[in-house]
Scaffold this active site. Structure first.
Site, short mmCIF file in Angstrom:
data_model
loop_
_atom_site.label_atom_id
_atom_site.label_comp_id
_atom_site.label_asym_id
_atom_site.label_seq_id
_atom_site.Cartn_x
_atom_site.Cartn_y
_atom_site.Cartn_z
N CYS A 55 39.34 -12.17 58.85
CA CYS A 55 40.49 -11.50 58.22
C CYS A 55 39.99 -10.65 57.05
CB CYS A 55 41.49 -12.54 57.74
SG CYS A 55 42.94 -11.77 56.98
N CYS A 100 42.25 -13.78 50.21
CA CYS A 100 42.94 -14.98 49.72
C CYS A 100 41.89 -16.07 49.44
CB CYS A 100 43.96 -15.46 50.74
SG CYS A 100 44.98 -14.13 51.40
N CYS A 115 41.36 -19.32 51.52
CA CYS A 115 41.44 -19.27 52.98
C CYS A 115 40.09 -19.24 53.69
CB CYS A 115 42.27 -18.07 53.42
SG CYS A 115 42.55 -18.08 55.21
N CYS A 130 54.46 -23.02 66.01
CA CYS A 130 54.16 -21.96 65.04
C CYS A 130 52.80 -21.37 65.36
CB CYS A 130 54.09 -22.53 63.63
SG CYS A 130 55.53 -23.50 63.19
N CYS A 139 57.91 -19.79 65.93
CA CYS A 139 57.61 -19.28 64.59
C CYS A 139 56.29 -18.53 64.68
CB CYS A 139 57.48 -20.44 63.60
SG CYS A 139 57.03 -19.89 61.94
N CYS A 165 60.57 -18.51 56.87
CA CYS A 165 59.79 -19.69 56.47
C CYS A 165 58.88 -19.20 55.35
CB CYS A 165 58.99 -20.19 57.67
SG CYS A 165 57.86 -21.54 57.23
N ARG A 196 58.97 -28.47 54.00
CA ARG A 196 57.90 -29.06 54.82
C ARG A 196 56.74 -29.54 53.96
NH1 ARG A 196 56.62 -25.12 58.45
NH2 ARG A 196 58.42 -25.80 59.61
N1 SAM Z 1 47.24 -14.11 57.86
C1 SAM Z 1 48.60 -14.39 57.72
C2 SAM Z 1 49.06 -14.36 56.27
O1 SAM Z 1 48.33 -14.78 55.41
O2 SAM Z 1 50.15 -13.91 56.03
C3 SAM Z 1 49.04 -15.68 58.37
C4 SAM Z 1 48.15 -16.90 58.37
S1 SAM Z 1 47.82 -17.65 56.77
C5 SAM Z 1 46.54 -18.77 57.19
C6 SAM Z 1 49.26 -18.63 56.45
C7 SAM Z 1 49.33 -19.43 55.18
O3 SAM Z 1 48.50 -20.56 55.28
C8 SAM Z 1 48.90 -18.76 53.90
O4 SAM Z 1 49.87 -17.93 53.35
C9 SAM Z 1 48.66 -19.98 52.99
O5 SAM Z 1 49.84 -20.29 52.29
C10 SAM Z 1 48.32 -21.09 53.98
N2 SAM Z 1 46.91 -21.53 53.81
C11 SAM Z 1 45.81 -20.86 54.22
N3 SAM Z 1 44.69 -21.53 53.87
C12 SAM Z 1 45.09 -22.65 53.25
C13 SAM Z 1 44.40 -23.74 52.65
N4 SAM Z 1 43.07 -23.78 52.61
N5 SAM Z 1 45.11 -24.74 52.09
C14 SAM Z 1 46.47 -24.69 52.12
N6 SAM Z 1 47.18 -23.68 52.66
C15 SAM Z 1 46.50 -22.67 53.21
FE1 SF4 Z 2 43.87 -13.58 56.00
FE2 SF4 Z 2 43.78 -16.12 55.34
FE3 SF4 Z 2 44.85 -14.40 53.66
FE4 SF4 Z 2 46.13 -14.98 55.97
S1 SF4 Z 2 45.73 -16.38 54.28
S2 SF4 Z 2 45.80 -12.96 55.07
S3 SF4 Z 2 44.36 -15.31 57.32
S4 SF4 Z 2 42.69 -14.45 54.31
#
Ligand code: SAM
Ligand code: SF4
Ligand code: DTB
Length: 339
Positions: free
Chosen positions: A58, A62, A65, A102, A133, A193, A265
């Site tokens: 990606c 973030c 992530c 989801c 979802c 959500c 949740r």
């Molecule tokens: N890429 C898309 C986005 O970010 O909008 C969708 C997938 S992203 C993995 C969905 C959500 O997962 C993120 O917004 C975050 O809140 C949660 N998330 C991702 N990594 C995480 C982690 N290590 N611990 C807890 N929540 C996490």
């Molecule tokens: Fe990409 Fe992870 Fe951020 Fe979603 S949460 S936009 S998968 S880096």
């Protein structure tokens, strides 16, 4: 005088929400449990199962992530999954007791040709009789409209944290970008959500700030995932300090009070929680979980352990919102979105 069933407010101030956080633990849980019982069957838990339909690589940054291309987490990238694999996973989720499926993709935003394939997945999951979802990153208004026409029930897009702390965690998309996507989803008529992550080194003020933002949206998100950070080696937040578990419970309780009719949740992070801590989260008003051995790329408690936990606590799976749509309704959605 009768007590209103649910006072839905959109004018919470941060001070008021901080005062809720400051209540004694017993007072806070009593208020949260009372709000819960006014709006929900006390012993029902909504069951969702997650599937990563496109994994890793990606472009976003973030810091929590494992799927960001910027961090070396050893995660294998995977292209968009084949339709039949998604259908099989959805069927297995339904047979395991989930009512919602989801699907998550590690995209900044979907390309229109990807959306065509994802829409086929939505149809397939609906045909299995599950609520649907998606979480695909940012959407524009036309994409949101296409997803609604396809029959998508929920779109997940998190605010993640307070506006002030946000810049410490993500720099490649703004808070306003997120609010815009949420607006497109809401205006298209899908259920929202939206929640966040705690335990990222933020302050209580930031946790209150996140909940104020969520509760003051034009409509409360129908589903509010509260994630505890899963610390993944290689991500910048890998070494962040533990959050006091009782502060996590407080965050759930305040979410329940400020969004009394939303499903809250208890999301990522349960693998690291004891049964007793999870029980406190349910007492504080959490009424949904992710169920199944995996979240997107990290572990979730084994299904067997969760079945035993629900049984021990006398909790039962909530019935799905939409009747099974095998057949007619699914075919209708397909022909509408093809038109
Ligand atoms: N890429 C898309 C986005 O970010 O909008 C969708 C997938 S992203 C993995 C969905 C959500 O997962 C993120 O917004 C975050 O809140 C949660 N998330 C991702 N990594 C995480 C982690 N290590 N611990 C807890 N929540 C996490
Ligand atoms: Fe990409 Fe992870 Fe951020 Fe979603 S949460 S936009 S998968 S880096
Ligand atoms: C949400 O709020 N939590 C889920 C779901 N929405 C998509 C994702 C949690 C991801 C945890 C890290 C992982 O497994 O990759």
């Amino acid at each position: 005088m009768t007590t209103p069933v649910a006072v839905i407010r959109h004018d919470w101030t941060r001070d008021e929400v901080l005062r809720l956080f400051d209540l004694s633990f017993n007072d806070l849980l009593f208020r949260a449990q009372s709000a819960h019982r006014r709006n929900f069957a006390a012993d029902e838990v909504q069951i969702s199962t997650l599937l990563s339909i496109k994994t890793g690589a990606c472009p976003e940054d973030c810091k929590y992530c494992p799927q960001s291309v910027r961090y070396d987490t050893g995660l294998e990238r995977e292209a968009l999954m084949e339709l039949e694999q998604v259908r099989d996973a959805a069927r297995a989720a339904r047979e395991g007791g989930a009512t919602r499926f989801c699907m998550g993709a590690a995209w900044r935003r979907p390309k229109d040709r990807d959306l065509d394939r994802v829409i086929d997945m939505v149809h397939a999951v609906r045909e299995e009789g599950l609520e649907t979802c998606l979480t695909l990153g940012m959407l524009d208004a036309a994409q949101a409209e296409r997803l609604r026409e396809a029959g998508l029930d929920y779109y997940n897009h998190n605010l993640d944290t307070s506006p002030e702390y946000y810049g410490e965690v993500i720099t490649t998309r703004s808070y306003q970008d997120r609010l815009d996507t949420l607006g497109h989803v809401r205006e298209a008529g899908m259920k929202v959500c939206c929640g966040g992550i705690v335990g990222m080194g933020e302050s209580r003020d930031d946790r209150a700030g996140l909940l104020v933002e969520l509760a003051n949206l034009p409509e409360h998100p129908q589903s509010v995932p509260i994630n505890q950070l899963v610390r993944v080696p290689g991500t910048p937040l890998d070494q962040v300090d533990d959050l006091d578990p009782l502060e996590f419970v407080r965050t759930i309780a305040v979410a329940r009070i400020v969004m009394p009719a939303s499903v809250v949740r208890l999301s990522a992070g349960r693998t690291e929680m004891s049964d007793e801590l999870q029980a406190l989260c349910f007492l504080a008003g959490a009424n949904s979980i992710f169920y199944g051995d995996r979240l997107l790329t990290t572990d979730n408690p084994a299904a067997q352990r969760d079945r035993a936990l629900l049984e021990r606590l006398g909790l039962r799976p909530a019935p799905g919102e939409s009747a099974p749509v095998r057949g007619e309704e699914a075919a209708e959605a397909r022909s509408e979105s093809a038109a």
